[in-house]
Design a protein around this motif. Structure first.
Motif, PDB file in Angstrom:
ATOM      1  N   LYS A 245       0.933  -1.314   0.176  1.00  0.00           N
ATOM      2  CA  LYS A 245       0.128   0.014  -0.027  1.00  0.00           C
ATOM      3  C   LYS A 245       0.746   1.107   0.033  1.00  0.00           C
ATOM      4  N   LEU A 246       1.935   1.265   0.766  1.00  0.00           N
ATOM      5  CA  LEU A 246       2.822   2.383   0.759  1.00  0.00           C
ATOM      6  C   LEU A 246       3.560   2.435  -0.680  1.00  0.00           C
ATOM      7  N   LEU A 247       3.960   1.608  -0.996  1.00  0.00           N
ATOM      8  CA  LEU A 247       4.437   1.649  -2.382  1.00  0.00           C
ATOM      9  C   LEU A 247       3.473   2.332  -3.483  1.00  0.00           C
ATOM     10  N   VAL A 248       2.290   1.796  -3.544  1.00  0.00           N
ATOM     11  CA  VAL A 248       1.221   2.277  -4.568  1.00  0.00           C
ATOM     12  C   VAL A 248       1.205   3.712  -4.216  1.00  0.00           C
ATOM     13  N   ASP A 249       1.149   3.993  -2.994  1.00  0.00           N
ATOM     14  CA  ASP A 249       0.839   5.608  -2.466  1.00  0.00           C
ATOM     15  C   ASP A 249       2.321   6.382  -2.888  1.00  0.00           C
ATOM     16  N   GLY A 250       3.298   5.825  -3.351  1.00  0.00           N
ATOM     17  CA  GLY A 250       4.347   6.358  -3.947  1.00  0.00           C
ATOM     18  C   GLY A 250       5.575   7.088  -2.633  1.00  0.00           C
TER      19      GLY A 250
ATOM     20  N   ALA B 268       8.559   7.207   0.085  1.00  0.00           N
ATOM     21  CA  ALA B 268       9.857   6.828  -0.218  1.00  0.00           C
ATOM     22  C   ALA B 268      10.345   5.888   1.035  1.00  0.00           C
ATOM     23  N   ASP B 269      11.669   5.267   0.824  1.00  0.00           N
ATOM     24  CA  ASP B 269      11.919   4.294   1.750  1.00  0.00           C
ATOM     25  C   ASP B 269      11.975   4.710   3.038  1.00  0.00           C
ATOM     26  N   GLU B 270      12.643   5.852   3.390  1.00  0.00           N
ATOM     27  CA  GLU B 270      12.667   6.388   4.555  1.00  0.00           C
ATOM     28  C   GLU B 270      11.518   6.448   5.178  1.00  0.00           C
ATOM     29  N   GLU B 271      10.425   6.972   4.641  1.00  0.00           N
ATOM     30  CA  GLU B 271       8.999   7.171   5.079  1.00  0.00           C
ATOM     31  C   GLU B 271       8.420   5.914   5.626  1.00  0.00           C
ATOM     32  N   ILE B 272       8.757   5.007   4.662  1.00  0.00           N
ATOM     33  CA  ILE B 272       8.123   3.273   4.798  1.00  0.00           C
ATOM     34  C   ILE B 272       8.976   2.862   6.002  1.00  0.00           C
ATOM     35  N   ALA B 273      10.180   3.133   6.211  1.00  0.00           N
ATOM     36  CA  ALA B 273      11.101   2.413   7.426  1.00  0.00           C
ATOM     37  C   ALA B 273      10.268   3.260   8.497  1.00  0.00           C
TER      38      ALA B 273
ATOM     39  N   ARG C 214      11.343  -4.242  -0.896  1.00  0.00           N
ATOM     40  CA  ARG C 214      10.760  -3.394  -1.819  1.00  0.00           C
ATOM     41  C   ARG C 214      10.831  -4.079  -3.118  1.00  0.00           C
ATOM     42  N   PRO C 215      11.733  -4.582  -3.679  1.00  0.00           N
ATOM     43  CA  PRO C 215      11.565  -5.421  -5.001  1.00  0.00           C
ATOM     44  C   PRO C 215      10.592  -6.500  -4.992  1.00  0.00           C
ATOM     45  N   VAL C 216      10.289  -7.132  -4.038  1.00  0.00           N
ATOM     46  CA  VAL C 216       9.630  -8.264  -3.756  1.00  0.00           C
ATOM     47  C   VAL C 216       8.068  -7.765  -3.828  1.00  0.00           C
ATOM     48  N   ALA C 217       7.806  -6.677  -3.082  1.00  0.00           N
ATOM     49  CA  ALA C 217       6.626  -5.891  -3.183  1.00  0.00           C
ATOM     50  C   ALA C 217       6.232  -5.499  -4.470  1.00  0.00           C
ATOM     51  N   ALA C 218       7.259  -4.694  -5.194  1.00  0.00           N
ATOM     52  CA  ALA C 218       7.219  -4.228  -6.442  1.00  0.00           C
ATOM     53  C   ALA C 218       6.636  -5.194  -7.509  1.00  0.00           C
TER      54      ALA C 218
END
Length: 201
Positions: free
Chosen positions: A120-125, A127-132, A146-150
């Motif tokens: 969901k976070l990746l779809v929302d765009g 960044a890695d720091e925000e996701i972390a 990230r590559p797995v989710a992508a």
């Protein structure tokens, strides 16, 4: 027709009294089913790989022929380590190539957080720091998953088309084993030729 399809057919017939869907589902999807010539199967896998390379920005450095061997080995049950030895690359390179091809293993998703949240976070765009920060994990962990989710997201958007087409071509056990054996023999033959070339008499 697999067991699940048969169950759905029975339910449909019981509720509607019609069986027109059964007839449609009994037809092979596309032109991938009922192919038992290893060369023909390999050519079709190659076409799928080439189509994916045109559609997506691959991270892998492996060429299409190597990727075809990877797909064949994956569906024959080879581990990333097996495939790395066969293709003479690092296991990490195999993982990258697999994810480019939407071939995600269950173990790839063994994250210390809910992978759905990462999706969901990746779809929302994000960044890695925000996701972390939101998942309360180090940035390095986010970078790992990230590559797995992508890959899962890309595959879902395609309705799992490529993964399913690979599976349809290669899940015949006898055929898959034959193709994997052929691929290994080809690799062994090439390695042997290299050795002979390098030997000075």
């Amino acid at each position: 027709m697999d067991e699940k399809t048969a169950e759905l057919r029975d339910i449909f017939i019981e509720t509607t009294g019609a069986d027109t869907v059964t007839e449609r589902q009994s037809e092979s999807r596309g032109s991938l089913a009922d192919v038992d010539d290893p060369e023909e199967v390999r050519a079709r896998v190659h076409d799928l790989v080439a189509t994916m390379r045109e559609r997506y920005e691959f991270e892998t450095d492996l060429g299409d022929d190597a990727l075809v061997s990877l797909v064949v080995g994956y569906f024959d049950g080879d581990t990333d380590e097996d495939l790395a030895v066969e293709l003479d690359v690092a296991p990490e390179a195999i993982r990258t190539a697999r994810l480019d091809l939407h071939l995600v293993r269950d173990t790839d998703r063994d994250a210390p957080f809910d992978m759905d949240r990462l999706d969901k976070l990746l779809v929302d765009g994000a960044a890695d720091e925000e996701i972390a920060a939101k998942l309360d994990v180090p940035v390095e962990v986010v970078s790992e998953f990230r590559p797995v989710a992508a890959a899962d997201i890309r595959s879902t958007r395609e309705n799992y088309r490529f993964r399913d087409d690979f599976a349809e071509l290669l899940t015949d056990d006898d055929l898959s084993q034959r193709m994997a054996e052929d691929a290994r023999n080809d690799g062994l033959r090439e390695a042997t030729e290299d050795i002979e070339t390098d030997v000075s008499l």
